[in-house]
Design an enzyme around this catalytic site. Structure first.
Site, PDB file in Angstrom:
ATOM      1  N   LYS A  80       0.864  -1.189   0.000  1.00 29.44           N
ATOM      2  CA  LYS A  80       0.000   0.000   0.000  1.00 29.44           C
ATOM      3  C   LYS A  80       0.897   1.236   0.000  1.00 29.44           C
ATOM      4  CE  LYS A  80      -3.798   1.745   2.968  1.00 29.44           C
ATOM      5  NZ  LYS A  80      -4.600   1.396   4.181  1.00 29.44           N
ATOM      6  N   SER A 155      -9.520   0.822   3.281  1.00 25.51           N
ATOM      7  CA  SER A 155      -8.753   1.682   2.411  1.00 25.51           C
ATOM      8  C   SER A 155      -7.641   0.995   1.639  1.00 25.51           C
ATOM      9  CB  SER A 155      -8.143   2.821   3.231  1.00 25.51           C
ATOM     10  OG  SER A 155      -7.183   2.319   4.155  1.00 25.51           O
ATOM     11  N   SER A 179      -9.360  -1.430   7.474  1.00 30.31           N
ATOM     12  CA  SER A 179      -8.867  -1.142   6.128  1.00 30.31           C
ATOM     13  C   SER A 179      -8.077  -2.256   5.460  1.00 30.31           C
ATOM     14  CB  SER A 179      -8.009   0.133   6.139  1.00 30.31           C
ATOM     15  OG  SER A 179      -8.837   1.267   6.250  1.00 30.31           O
TER      16      SER A 179
END
Lengths: 474, 71
Positions: A80, A155, A179
């Site tokens: 990420k 996320s 997330s």
């Protein structure tokens, strides 16, 4: 599509160690797959092709010399884009960070580099790990691999998508209120939020200090345990880092669930809030599977889902605003609207509410620990609803309130999302398996037994390619 | 505990609240987002149970040893 795309980390490690698979060949295959698919799925913000090939060549040379470092050696992964990588922007998928340059690698990146892993690139996310899919940002939003019109969860959206479509066997994510587990749920993969303090947050852009966890997305439970083993351990650079040696996360993974006591936190999704019937039916079936495997499955009762969520949200909003205050004051227009709306409420939370939320958190942690004394693990839903359309901002916002993930950020205890089946429309359903603090080996053990018995993790979405992969391989 | 959000806040009061947090610019550009944020922020935590102890230690605690002040 490449045969190597869905190779698991564990399988790859065995082949690489036996010199039957070249890390360079494996890396080239995944880079080609990224190039062929990413214009459709938008999982990657940056592909670190040169670095990946250099790391793969170095790994291959070491292994050929007989210097095998462990199961991540020569194995590709992606991260990420909220983890620092020296010399690169840590964009957090935000216009505000486009010109940032990290001066050092995040602790998790260092650990994976030392384990010999190969970094494929940086993955898309919701802006600052809190926004949502929107066209206002410099990079497109990742798409749900099971239906491109739907939200992939967030996320850590790119992490879920990349793993699901076989452009990375594993990915780093972060989890402040779900997330990692949300994209795992929507994308039909495994997503683990370990105990707070097990994996260092150093070099990760924060969202809410006391709720942020580094987590992992993979296609199998064993792969998840392998990756966590690689990044776990005390780090003095992270003030919240646990001062204990990591457990052996894979040693007992195949021990099964016979005789284990597993709680079902059903009131979260059938009383406090009411889940979509597909999700409820799937977790009921999952409880039956665990019973058939020999576990003793009984209800477990905690405070309401709303109480846990409210506690977590208050802390989350206050801490996140403290981080973003200056930019929201000086350049609010540079945030996407959805992100601004999520960050601004923190400005108006009274200090006393933040303190009371942290007091409440103490009580909820004690409650959860006491309830878990009679259980080895527990299950509950992850999302209450199925993924909605990616362009339906209003419904997406509601889905973030209708989930059972935040309780385990509040308690800081391990929680893993695993697929529980597929709806008639072909979308994955999921549940969480949760445990006591630092009980990752038990959580992985239950998850492994369930996933082995059901085989849901072995299903892959029908991946589309914009161009042929083979033409991109050297 | 926090009162329920005051949805009757007038423009001047919202501007004052935003100004107190240094968010004048955000208010000028996005007044509706500020109004929603005030409602959400001030309504963040509902009353805790009567049996909840007010002297419960918060989950976040300060450890001076981490700042070199002790062993």
């Amino acid at each position: 599509m490449s045969d190597l795309a869905y190779l698991t980390i564990a399988e790859a490690a065995r082949l690489i160690r036996a010199r039957k698979l070249s890390p360079v060949e494996f890396t080239h295959a995944l880079l080609a797959r990224i190039a062929a698919t990413d214009s459709i799925y938008h999982a990657y913000i940056a592909v670190t092709e040169d670095l990946a090939i250099a790391q793969a060549r170095a790994a291959e040379a070491e292994i050929m010399r007989g210097d095998w470092r462990g199961p991540m050696h020569g194995v590709p992964y992606a991260t990420k884009d909220i983890f620092d990588i020296a010399g690169m922007a840590t964009t957090c998928h935000s216009k505000l960070r486009m010109h940032h340059r990290a001066v050092a690698d995040a602790a998790a990146i260092v650990k994976l580099r030392e384990a010999g892993a190969v970094l494929l690139g940086k993955l898309s996310l919701h802006e600052f790990a809190t926004g949502g899919p929107t066209l206002e940002l410099p990079w497109l939003a990742a798409r749900n691999p099971w239906n491109l019109d739907l939200h992939p969860g967030g996320s850590s959206s790119g992490s879920g998508v990349a793993v699901a479509i076989g452009t990375a066997p594993g990915a780093l994510g972060t989890d402040t209120g779900g997330s990692v587990r949300n994209p795992a749920t929507c994308c039909g993969v495994i997503g683990m939020k370990p105990t707070y303090g097990i994996a260092s947050r150093a070099g990760v852009f924060p969202l809410a200090f006391s709720l942020d966890h580094v987590g992992l997305l993979t296609r199998t439970v064993e792969d998840n345990a392998i990756m966590l083993q690689a990044i776990a351990g005390h780090d003095p650079a992270d003030p919240a880092s646990a001062r204990r040696s990591p457990a052996d996360f894979t040693g007992e993974i195949n021990a099964g669930v016979k005789g284990l006591r597993i709680g079902v936190i059903a009131h979260f999704y059938d009383e406090d809030m009411v889940a979509a019937p597909e999700q409820s039916a799937a977790i009921a079936a999952a409880a039956d599977v665990l019973r058939r495997l020999g576990a003793e499955v009984n209800p477990i009762r905690l405070s309401s889902l709303q109480r846990y969520t409210e506690c977590g949200r208050t802390i989350h909003l206050a801490e996140a605003f403290a981080i973003h205050e200056r930019d929201l004051q000086q350049r609010p227009q540079d945030y996407a609207e959805i992100t601004r709306r999520k960050l601004l409420p923190g400005a108006f939370i009274p200090a006393v509410d933040y303190i009371k939320a942290q007091q409440l958190r103490t009580a909820l942690c004690a409650e959860f620990a006491a309830a878990m004394r009679d259980f080895d693990a527990a299950i509950t839903l992850s999302s209450l609803d199925m993924p909605c359309r990616i362009d339906d901002a209003e419904t997406i916002a509601k889905t973030y309130e209708r989930q059972c993930r935040m309780p385990f950020n509040v308690t800081g205890t391990p929680a893993i999302a695993v697929p529980t089946g597929f709806t008639a429309a072909g979308l994955p359903t999921a549940m969480q398996i949760v445990g006591r603090a630092f009980a990752e080996p038990m959580v992985y053990r239950v998850a492994q037994a369930y996933c082995e018995a059901t085989g849901w993790c072995e299903r892959h979405p029908p991946v589309r390619a914009a161009k042929r992969e083979e033409s991109l391989v050297e | 505990m926090t009162e329920k959000p005051d949805t009757g806040l007038n423009v001047e009061r919202l501007r004052e609240l935003a100004g107190a947090r240094g968010l004048e610019r955000a208010y000028a550009l996005f007044p509706e987002a500020i109004a929603a944020a005030v409602a959400r922020g001030t309504g963040s935590l509902s009353p805790l149970p009567a049996e909840f102890s007010a002297v419960t230690e918060p989950a976040v605690t300060f450890d001076p040893a981490k700042f070199g002040g002790g062993t």
